[in-house]
Design a protein around this motif. Structure first.
Motif, short mmCIF file in Angstrom:
data_model
loop_
_atom_site.label_atom_id
_atom_site.label_comp_id
_atom_site.label_asym_id
_atom_site.label_seq_id
_atom_site.Cartn_x
_atom_site.Cartn_y
_atom_site.Cartn_z
N SER A 40 0.31 -0.58 -0.34
CA SER A 40 -0.34 0.17 0.08
C SER A 40 0.86 1.36 -0.13
CB SER A 40 -1.03 -0.76 0.94
OG SER A 40 -0.19 -0.19 2.41
N ALA A 41 0.47 1.57 -0.94
CA ALA A 41 1.38 3.29 -0.38
C ALA A 41 1.85 4.17 0.66
CB ALA A 41 -0.03 4.06 -0.94
N PRO A 42 3.01 4.24 0.29
CA PRO A 42 3.60 4.99 2.15
C PRO A 42 2.40 6.32 2.42
CG PRO A 42 5.43 4.77 0.30
CD PRO A 42 4.60 4.30 -0.53
N ALA A 43 2.59 6.71 3.58
CA ALA A 43 2.19 8.54 4.18
C ALA A 43 2.48 9.49 3.06
CB ALA A 43 2.25 8.54 5.21
N THR A 44 2.15 10.69 2.89
CA THR A 44 2.71 11.44 1.58
C THR A 44 3.39 12.05 1.87
OG1 THR A 44 -0.19 12.10 2.08
CG2 THR A 44 1.42 14.62 1.17
N ASP A 45 4.16 11.94 0.76
CA ASP A 45 5.91 12.75 1.17
C ASP A 45 6.24 12.36 1.71
OD1 ASP A 45 4.65 14.95 -0.41
OD2 ASP A 45 4.74 16.01 1.16
N LYS A 46 5.79 10.16 1.92
CA LYS A 46 6.82 9.59 2.55
C LYS A 46 7.62 8.92 1.62
CE LYS A 46 6.90 11.60 6.93
NZ LYS A 46 7.77 12.14 7.44
N ALA A 47 8.18 7.48 2.34
CA ALA A 47 8.80 6.21 1.49
C ALA A 47 8.03 5.50 2.61
CB ALA A 47 10.21 5.96 0.77
N LYS A 48 8.95 3.89 2.16
CA LYS A 48 8.15 3.02 3.41
C LYS A 48 9.70 1.94 3.49
CE LYS A 48 4.26 1.07 2.55
NZ LYS A 48 3.20 -0.11 2.67
N VAL A 49 9.96 1.65 3.84
CA VAL A 49 11.04 0.80 4.72
C VAL A 49 11.15 -0.48 5.01
CG1 VAL A 49 13.87 0.71 5.11
CG2 VAL A 49 12.44 2.29 4.23
N ARG A 50 11.34 -1.57 5.35
CA ARG A 50 11.12 -2.98 6.04
C ARG A 50 12.42 -2.93 6.58
NH1 ARG A 50 8.13 -7.54 3.53
NH2 ARG A 50 9.52 -7.71 1.42
N PHE A 51 12.95 -3.93 7.90
CA PHE A 51 13.79 -4.11 7.84
C PHE A 51 14.11 -5.84 8.08
CE2 PHE A 51 17.47 -5.49 11.87
CZ PHE A 51 18.11 -5.43 10.40
N VAL A 52 15.39 -6.55 7.89
CA VAL A 52 14.80 -8.12 7.81
C VAL A 52 16.95 -8.54 8.04
CG1 VAL A 52 14.57 -10.20 6.91
CG2 VAL A 52 13.30 -8.51 5.51
N ASN A 53 16.08 -9.88 9.37
CA ASN A 53 17.86 -10.01 9.60
C ASN A 53 18.01 -11.37 8.84
OD1 ASN A 53 20.09 -11.12 10.92
ND2 ASN A 53 19.33 -11.01 12.93
N LEU A 54 18.99 -11.25 7.64
CA LEU A 54 19.69 -13.29 7.11
C LEU A 54 20.99 -13.47 7.43
CD1 LEU A 54 17.46 -12.44 3.72
CD2 LEU A 54 16.53 -13.96 5.89
N SER A 55 21.38 -13.02 7.94
CA SER A 55 22.65 -13.37 9.38
C SER A 55 23.14 -14.97 10.05
CB SER A 55 23.26 -12.26 9.33
OG SER A 55 24.55 -12.32 10.14
N PRO A 56 23.31 -16.18 9.70
CA PRO A 56 23.18 -16.62 10.88
C PRO A 56 24.07 -16.48 11.52
CG PRO A 56 23.85 -17.53 8.38
CD PRO A 56 23.55 -16.31 8.74
N GLU A 57 25.15 -16.35 11.97
CA GLU A 57 25.69 -15.57 12.60
C GLU A 57 25.84 -14.45 13.96
OE1 GLU A 57 29.80 -16.83 11.39
OE2 GLU A 57 29.40 -18.13 11.00
N THR A 58 24.26 -13.88 13.49
CA THR A 58 24.46 -12.62 14.99
C THR A 58 23.35 -12.61 15.32
OG1 THR A 58 22.57 -11.83 12.52
CG2 THR A 58 24.97 -10.79 12.28
N THR A 59 23.31 -11.97 16.71
CA THR A 59 22.22 -11.66 17.42
C THR A 59 21.05 -10.82 17.00
OG1 THR A 59 23.25 -10.10 18.58
CG2 THR A 59 23.99 -12.23 19.24
N VAL A 60 20.60 -10.38 18.07
CA VAL A 60 19.50 -9.65 17.96
C VAL A 60 19.61 -8.21 16.92
CG1 VAL A 60 17.51 -8.36 18.51
CG2 VAL A 60 17.61 -10.49 19.41
N LEU A 61 19.62 -7.54 16.02
CA LEU A 61 20.30 -6.40 15.12
C LEU A 61 19.36 -5.37 15.33
CD1 LEU A 61 21.86 -8.26 12.55
CD2 LEU A 61 22.51 -7.61 14.61
#
Length: 237
Positions: free
Chosen positions: A133-154
């Motif tokens: 769905s479209a971002p808010a007015t004059d905004k972009a949208k971002v999400r974050f995924v942790n795909l590194s198997p040797e890391t802890t909580v990022l």
């Protein structure tokens, strides 16, 4: 004689009218019989399994031809997917053994991203639903995924900010999309939750108004080769 001709003419007109009505009814029946148009689901692929061989992708046991080879750090843009339930699986190219698989339920008109992770020879598959769905007015949208198997909580930071943009993502976890301000040159930083050391960065990334992005951490924390810890991004829309 005139009466007889008049009756014949009426009968002829009646026959023509009846045929027209029957033809119209038949057309309506044929039109009603047309199957409804089903809007497909959409599926994108991200291969982020350090050291993995080239892979083949299967949906319900049938090999899916992709636009490019499925090697480490490969992204495949959205493909059409028939809505319904089934199984996605990955195999080493030209092999029969399944390396990783996941059951799915695809909803009509909904988009998904399928992510391959973990350190070879292990493999794990994560399926996430994409809110396009479209971002808010004059905004972009971002999400974050942790795909590194040797890391802890990022945590994902924007350089110069004291608070994380998105936080507390363990291996194979994805955040929801959030609205962010556009920027000509944005720098993303990855830190362990609660710590200040920067583990990896993505420099000079342009965030455009109205766009939707997925940012993920890839690689291995202690590696120094092509599988070292890093940050990647894809444009979902």
């Amino acid at each position: 004689m005139k009466s007889k001709n008049y009756a014949a003419a009426l009968a002829k007109k009646g026959t023509i009218l009846l045929c027209s009505v029957l033809l119209l009814a038949a057309c309506k029946k044929d039109k009603a019989a047309d199957p409804p148009v089903v809007k497909p689901s959409k599926l994108a692929l991200v291969v982020s399994s350090p050291g993995a061989p080239e892979l083949s992708f299967f949906a319900n046991g049938t090999k899916v031809t992709t636009s490019k080879a499925l090697n480490y750090n490969t992204v495949i843009d959205y493909m059409d997917l028939k809505p319904g339930t089934g199984e996605f699986s990955f195999r080493k190219k030209d092999a029969t053994d399944v390396l990783a698989k996941i059951n799915y339920t695809a909803k009509t008109g909904v988009s998904y991203t399928l992510l391959v992770a973990d350190k070879s020879p292990k493999a794990a598959v994560v399926l996430v639903e994409d809110d396009l769905s479209a971002p808010a007015t004059d905004k972009a949208k971002v999400r974050f995924v942790n795909l590194s198997p040797e890391t802890t909580v990022l945590d994902l930071y924007v350089a110069g900010k004291t608070e994380a943009a998105l936080s507390k993502k363990a291996f194979k976890e994805a955040s929801a999309f959030v609205n962010v301000d556009p920027a000509v040159e944005l720098k993303f930083e990855i830190k362990e939750n609660g710590k200040t050391d920067v583990l990896a960065t993505l420099d000079k990334f342009k965030v455009e108004k109205g766009k939707i992005y997925t940012v993920w951490v890839k690689g291995l924390k202690d590696a120094t080769d092509a599988t070292k810890l890093g940050v990647e991004v894809m444009t979902n829309k």
